[in-house]
Scaffold this motif. Sequence first.
Motif, mmCIF file in Angstrom:
data_model
loop_
_atom_site.group_PDB
_atom_site.id
_atom_site.type_symbol
_atom_site.label_atom_id
_atom_site.label_comp_id
_atom_site.label_asym_id
_atom_site.label_seq_id
_atom_site.Cartn_x
_atom_site.Cartn_y
_atom_site.Cartn_z
ATOM 1 N N HIS A 52 0.833 -1.209 0.000
ATOM 2 C CA HIS A 52 0.000 0.000 0.000
ATOM 3 C C HIS A 52 0.867 1.257 0.000
ATOM 4 C CE1 HIS A 52 -3.294 2.751 1.110
ATOM 5 N NE2 HIS A 52 -2.425 3.289 1.958
ATOM 6 N N ASN A 53 1.904 1.261 0.817
ATOM 7 C CA ASN A 53 2.755 2.447 0.923
ATOM 8 C C ASN A 53 3.519 2.716 -0.365
ATOM 9 O OD1 ASN A 53 1.858 2.746 3.522
ATOM 10 N ND2 ASN A 53 3.680 1.866 4.476
ATOM 11 N N GLN A 54 3.950 1.650 -1.035
ATOM 12 C CA GLN A 54 4.651 1.833 -2.299
ATOM 13 C C GLN A 54 3.721 2.393 -3.375
ATOM 14 O OE1 GLN A 54 7.274 -1.338 -3.649
ATOM 15 N NE2 GLN A 54 7.353 -2.199 -1.584
ATOM 16 N N ALA A 55 2.459 1.968 -3.325
ATOM 17 C CA ALA A 55 1.492 2.437 -4.314
ATOM 18 C C ALA A 55 0.911 3.804 -3.958
ATOM 19 C CB ALA A 55 0.354 1.420 -4.455
ATOM 20 N N ASN A 56 1.018 4.198 -2.685
ATOM 21 C CA ASN A 56 0.436 5.458 -2.236
ATOM 22 C C ASN A 56 1.443 6.230 -1.376
ATOM 23 O OD1 ASN A 56 -2.676 4.973 -2.920
ATOM 24 N ND2 ASN A 56 -1.876 3.086 -2.009
ATOM 25 N N PRO A 57 2.542 6.662 -1.978
ATOM 26 C CA PRO A 57 3.591 7.324 -1.190
ATOM 27 C C PRO A 57 3.127 8.612 -0.513
ATOM 28 C CG PRO A 57 3.974 7.618 -3.552
ATOM 29 C CD PRO A 57 2.891 6.604 -3.416
ATOM 30 N N ASP A 58 2.101 9.258 -1.065
ATOM 31 C CA ASP A 58 1.626 10.511 -0.474
ATOM 32 C C ASP A 58 0.631 10.295 0.665
ATOM 33 O OD1 ASP A 58 3.162 11.991 -2.269
ATOM 34 O OD2 ASP A 58 1.549 12.008 -3.776
ATOM 35 N N THR A 59 0.056 9.099 0.731
ATOM 36 C CA THR A 59 -0.898 8.777 1.802
ATOM 37 C C THR A 59 -0.565 7.407 2.388
ATOM 38 O OG1 THR A 59 -2.434 7.896 0.133
ATOM 39 C CG2 THR A 59 -2.773 10.177 0.869
ATOM 40 N N PRO A 60 0.589 7.274 3.035
ATOM 41 C CA PRO A 60 0.990 5.980 3.573
ATOM 42 C C PRO A 60 0.088 5.533 4.714
ATOM 43 C CG PRO A 60 2.430 7.688 4.401
ATOM 44 C CD PRO A 60 1.555 8.334 3.360
ATOM 45 N N ALA A 61 0.102 4.242 4.963
ATOM 46 C CA ALA A 61 -0.683 3.680 6.055
ATOM 47 C C ALA A 61 -0.070 4.051 7.400
ATOM 48 C CB ALA A 61 -0.747 2.163 5.914
ATOM 49 N N ALA A 62 -0.898 4.077 8.420
ATOM 50 C CA ALA A 62 -0.418 4.276 9.782
ATOM 51 C C ALA A 62 0.252 2.987 10.264
ATOM 52 C CB ALA A 62 -1.580 4.638 10.699
ATOM 53 N N PRO A 63 1.092 3.054 11.296
ATOM 54 C CA PRO A 63 1.709 1.847 11.839
ATOM 55 C C PRO A 63 0.684 0.966 12.546
ATOM 56 C CG PRO A 63 2.229 3.728 13.211
ATOM 57 C CD PRO A 63 1.546 4.271 11.988
ATOM 58 N N PHE A 64 1.066 -0.270 12.825
ATOM 59 C CA PHE A 64 0.175 -1.189 13.523
ATOM 60 C C PHE A 64 0.750 -1.527 14.895
ATOM 61 C CE2 PHE A 64 3.180 -3.937 11.359
ATOM 62 C CZ PHE A 64 3.426 -4.952 12.279
ATOM 63 N N HIS A 77 9.736 -9.568 13.809
ATOM 64 C CA HIS A 77 9.033 -8.754 12.812
ATOM 65 C C HIS A 77 9.167 -7.253 13.069
ATOM 66 C CE1 HIS A 77 6.870 -11.819 10.419
ATOM 67 N NE2 HIS A 77 6.968 -12.551 11.516
ATOM 68 N N LYS A 78 9.897 -6.895 14.105
ATOM 69 C CA LYS A 78 10.113 -5.480 14.446
ATOM 70 C C LYS A 78 8.788 -4.722 14.535
ATOM 71 C CE LYS A 78 14.753 -5.340 12.428
ATOM 72 N NZ LYS A 78 15.670 -4.659 11.478
ATOM 73 N N VAL A 79 7.877 -5.266 15.323
ATOM 74 C CA VAL A 79 6.571 -4.624 15.535
ATOM 75 C C VAL A 79 6.800 -3.207 16.063
ATOM 76 C CG1 VAL A 79 4.480 -4.669 16.948
ATOM 77 C CG2 VAL A 79 5.325 -6.779 15.897
ATOM 78 N N PRO A 80 6.220 -2.195 15.416
ATOM 79 C CA PRO A 80 6.525 -0.804 15.781
ATOM 80 C C PRO A 80 5.899 -0.328 17.084
ATOM 81 C CG PRO A 80 4.937 -0.872 13.994
ATOM 82 C CD PRO A 80 5.391 -2.286 14.204
ATOM 83 N N LEU A 81 4.707 -0.860 17.412
ATOM 84 C CA LEU A 81 4.006 -0.399 18.607
ATOM 85 C C LEU A 81 3.492 -1.601 19.394
ATOM 86 C CD1 LEU A 81 2.966 2.073 20.176
ATOM 87 C CD2 LEU A 81 0.913 2.023 18.748
ATOM 88 N N TRP A 82 3.818 -1.643 20.679
ATOM 89 C CA TRP A 82 3.412 -2.734 21.558
ATOM 90 C C TRP A 82 2.463 -2.177 22.604
ATOM 91 C CZ3 TRP A 82 7.163 -7.253 22.406
ATOM 92 C CH2 TRP A 82 8.070 -7.356 21.337
ATOM 93 N N ILE A 83 1.320 -2.840 22.781
ATOM 94 C CA ILE A 83 0.364 -2.462 23.815
ATOM 95 C C ILE A 83 0.330 -3.593 24.833
ATOM 96 C CG2 ILE A 83 -2.041 -1.916 24.331
ATOM 97 C CD1 ILE A 83 -2.272 -0.956 21.386
ATOM 98 N N THR A 84 0.704 -3.303 26.070
ATOM 99 C CA THR A 84 0.763 -4.337 27.097
ATOM 100 C C THR A 84 -0.366 -4.162 28.099
ATOM 101 O OG1 THR A 84 2.387 -2.998 28.318
ATOM 102 C CG2 THR A 84 3.239 -4.721 26.868
ATOM 103 N N SER A 85 -0.880 -5.295 28.574
ATOM 104 C CA SER A 85 -2.035 -5.278 29.462
ATOM 105 C C SER A 85 -1.880 -6.276 30.597
ATOM 106 C CB SER A 85 -3.313 -5.635 28.683
ATOM 107 O OG SER A 85 -3.468 -4.828 27.538
ATOM 108 N N LEU A 86 -2.510 -5.963 31.720
ATOM 109 C CA LEU A 86 -2.610 -6.877 32.859
ATOM 110 C C LEU A 86 -1.246 -7.281 33.415
ATOM 111 C CD1 LEU A 86 -5.566 -9.055 31.542
ATOM 112 C CD2 LEU A 86 -5.652 -7.234 33.250
ATOM 113 N N GLY A 87 -0.405 -6.294 33.639
ATOM 114 C CA GLY A 87 0.889 -6.533 34.258
ATOM 115 C C GLY A 87 2.006 -5.843 33.506
#
Length: 313
Positions: free
Chosen positions: A56-68, A91-101
């Motif tokens: 998606h980002n390669q096809a839409n360089p002006d409107t790239p997707a947000a990170p996951f 996989h070098k996940v860009p954002l980690w959400i941790t819960s319950l500890g």
Amino acid sequence: MIAAPLFIISVPELVIAQCKAGIVGSFPALNAREAQGEPPLLDAWLTQISEELDRHNQANPDTPAAPFAVNQIVHRSNTRLDRDLEICVKHKVPLWITSLGARVDVNEAAHSCGGIVLHDIINNTFARKAIAKGADGLVAVAAGAGGHAGQQSPFALIREIRDWFDGPLALSGAIATGEALLAARALGADFGYVGSPFIATDEANAMQDYKDMIVQSGAEDIVYSSLFTGVWGNYLRGSVENAGMDPDNLPEADAKAMNFGSGSSKPKAWKTIWGSGQGIGAVRSQGPAARIVDRMAREYADAGARLAKEFGG
């Protein structure tokens, strides 16, 4: 906007749609459950998400997707945690959400691959502990949020956190409109954390009856109970009634009842008890995830314009 990780519901198709629409998409690592003896499904999911967003980002360089983001349940009964951490680092996940500890080693794993950690909290005490253990930011889960929710008003919770913390801060709790998102920003949050509206989307992995109940329900149809997981959370009244129980007379359960050993946060007996936050009155129909994002973006801009006009901005 950050799309909250929804148990069972958040799958690659939904995450990809959210990211392409311009918001952070997320899913719980425990949603990726493979049959015994098969390769880790989490590895395949992360490959699918990364490759599709890259195309998606390669096809839409002006409107790239947000990170996951990937949500890790940091609870002693989650026997998959160490394995899932290794896969997310790979996989070098860009954002980690941790819960319950909050755990130092989990934060270090995220940081080792350049990831940023946001930790779920329901009060200021837990917020301080999370940052002390190395989390980069916080998700303040206030009253009205879906799933495991706190009881504090967002006005009180955000103010107490901002007295000492100036890092990334998301607010969860009935944020289902652009006006609510703008209010979260006005309170001092950097992000609105939006979950329940995405249940009634085409890409969501939810039963049709569940999606229909979201569309048909409002804030008065939410029940706050600890019975189903051992931790207090918000659930759809209709699903409790369909299970043959009285939503107004539910017994309490001890936190020791929570068990992630099977990859689930609820015993099988409660699999048809459906979680939801109080903001679902804004959800009037089912449709693509991008439509939720577009609606909230319009409402956010319109609300901001009204305030600017009122205050002479």
